[in-house]
Design an enzyme around this catalytic site. Structure first.
Site, PDB file in Angstrom:
ATOM      1  N   HIS A 111      -5.377  -4.048  -1.394  1.00 33.69           N
ATOM      2  CA  HIS A 111      -5.117  -3.075  -2.454  1.00 33.69           C
ATOM      3  C   HIS A 111      -5.004  -3.755  -3.815  1.00 33.69           C
ATOM      4  O   HIS A 111      -4.245  -3.308  -4.682  1.00 33.69           O
ATOM      5  CB  HIS A 111      -3.861  -2.264  -2.127  1.00 33.69           C
ATOM      6  CG  HIS A 111      -4.038  -1.372  -0.940  1.00 33.69           C
ATOM      7  ND1 HIS A 111      -4.591  -0.111  -1.026  1.00 33.69           N
ATOM      8  CD2 HIS A 111      -3.768  -1.562   0.376  1.00 33.69           C
ATOM      9  CE1 HIS A 111      -4.635   0.448   0.167  1.00 33.69           C
ATOM     10  NE2 HIS A 111      -4.144  -0.418   1.034  1.00 33.69           N
TER      11      HIS A 111
ATOM     12  N   SER B 163       0.789  -1.229   0.000  1.00 28.48           N
ATOM     13  CA  SER B 163       0.000   0.000   0.000  1.00 28.48           C
ATOM     14  C   SER B 163       0.820   1.277   0.000  1.00 28.48           C
ATOM     15  O   SER B 163       0.345   2.316  -0.448  1.00 28.48           O
ATOM     16  CB  SER B 163      -0.946   0.011   1.208  1.00 28.48           C
ATOM     17  OG  SER B 163      -0.215  -0.034   2.422  1.00 28.48           O
TER      18      SER B 163
ATOM     19  N   LYS C  50     -12.585  -0.981   0.612  1.00 28.34           N
ATOM     20  CA  LYS C  50     -11.845  -0.198  -0.391  1.00 28.34           C
ATOM     21  C   LYS C  50     -12.586  -0.283  -1.727  1.00 28.34           C
ATOM     22  O   LYS C  50     -13.561   0.420  -1.926  1.00 28.34           O
ATOM     23  CB  LYS C  50     -10.392  -0.671  -0.458  1.00 28.34           C
ATOM     24  CG  LYS C  50      -9.621  -0.333   0.822  1.00 28.34           C
ATOM     25  CD  LYS C  50      -8.173  -0.745   0.768  1.00 28.34           C
ATOM     26  CE  LYS C  50      -7.369  -0.212   1.940  1.00 28.34           C
ATOM     27  NZ  LYS C  50      -7.822  -0.666   3.272  1.00 28.34           N
TER      28      LYS C  50
END
Length: 355
Positions: free
Chosen positions: A170, A142, A201
């Site tokens: 991610h 990240s 996310k």
């Protein structure tokens, strides 16, 4: 012209997608605000089981288990799975939640240099004396925007009889042809044993995390994983929006594929302007500046020009590696990206980051 957010984890823009919002409202109205309970008492509804089944299907795994966050998923897996007879081998730049989860377990701990396969192999040789070996790595890191060499990791794991664990926070939703993550991107979906990821996310952006993998492992976590056993179940609205986000991804890969061109546009234009961008081909685009104060004042000036970004410095990143982490989203237009690059160029020249 307003402020454009370039520092959110909203990779696919689904947190503001009308169908995702509608699904959350419908779940709220049908199932209530929350369960006031953990899963094993009265905190399991049909939508929780349906979402777990959908997550497993999306990742092409046997089963899945929901958590309040991926931090909780990482805190809950290592202690439940590993004993003092086992070993865990962790990339030195793994996310803090992986590090904390490993600290909670009693396994023998090895840390290998960041994405260094020679060092990992040396550590695997050393760890042969232990009963079980687990290699743990972020799929996409990240802070640096780089992607773990999963092919090589899986080859070493096979050679030294180890399991592979990846954190895909991610990566889930936008890496790989269908957005299934780094294991799909690198063609090793059948070689990665355990995946932890987030619903907070790309998959709606609200909250929640999960573990997906072999059914016996998920069964074990339901009995022994403390963050699962002692945390309230996910609110129905969160489950509803995450479920709809997965539906949209499984119906079409167009959203996932839209990220590549936008990411490339930003990276190439920033590099041409004279900036150093860490990582490769990932929408996390760290603009490397080195100096903590420079990163802070540049981020402030960027906001004055309508671009919202944040400077990162020690202890979040190593000393001397301060940066502004830009994150590209599917909802950014080409004009938005060009405006961001122009603002960086102007501010960089003003503060001496560019000649």
């Amino acid at each position: 012209a307003g402020i454009i957010n370039f520092c959110a984890n909203n990779y696919l823009g689904l947190s503001s997608h009308p169908e995702v919002i509608r699904a959350a409202v419908e779940a709220l109205e049908k199932f209530g605000a929350g369960l006031s309970s953990v899963r094993f008492i009265c905190g399991t509804q049909s939508i929780h089981k349906d979402l777990e089944e959908k997550i497993a299907r999306f990742h092409q795994r046997e089963d899945a288990i929901l958590y309040a966050s991926c931090f909780d998923a990482n805190a809950g897996i290592f202690e439940a799975l590993l004993t003092p007879e086992d070993a865990v081998l962790s990339d030195e730049l793994n996310h803090a939640s992986i590090i904390d989860g490993i600290r909670l377990c009693k396994a023998n701990k090895y840390r290998y240099k960041h994405m260094d396969m020679q060092d990992l192999e040396a550590k695997l040789k050393e760890a042969q004396k232990h009963r079980l070996r687990l290699v743990a790595t972020d799929g996409a890191f990240s802070m640096d925007g780089d992607i773990a060499p999963l092919r090589e990791i899986c080859q070493l794991a096979q050679k030294y009889d180890a399991l592979v664990f990846i954190d895909e926070c991610h990566a889930t939703g936008f890496l790989g042809p269908n957005g299934r993550g780094t294991d799909e991107l690198l063609g090793v979906m059948d070689k990665v044993t355990i995946i932890n990821s987030t619903l907070g996310k790309a998959l709606g952006g609200a909250a929640g995390g999960y573990t997906t993998g072999p059914k016996p492992l998920i069964d074990l976590l339901r009995q022994r994983s403390r963050p699962y056993l002692f945390s309230n179940s996910l609110p129905p609205a969160v489950v509803g929006c995450a479920s709809k986000a997965l539906d949209l991804l499984m119906e079409s890969n167009a959203i996932a594929q839209s990220m590549a061109a936008k990411t490339q546009r930003f990276r190439s234009k920033m590099t041409a302007a004279g900036f150093t961008i860490s990582g490769k081909d990932h929408p996390i685009c760290p603009v490397m500046l080195g100096d903590a104060r420079l990163a802070s004042v540049m981020a402030e000036d960027m906001l004055n020009r309508g671009i919202y970004v944040i400077g990162f410095s020690y202890p979040v990143v190593p000393k001397g590696k301060a940066r502004i982490r830009v994150q590209i989203s599917a909802v950014h237009s080409d004009e938005d990206i060009d405006r961001c690059v122009d603002a960086f160029t102007e501010v960089g020249r003003k503060h001496g980051a560019l000649r």
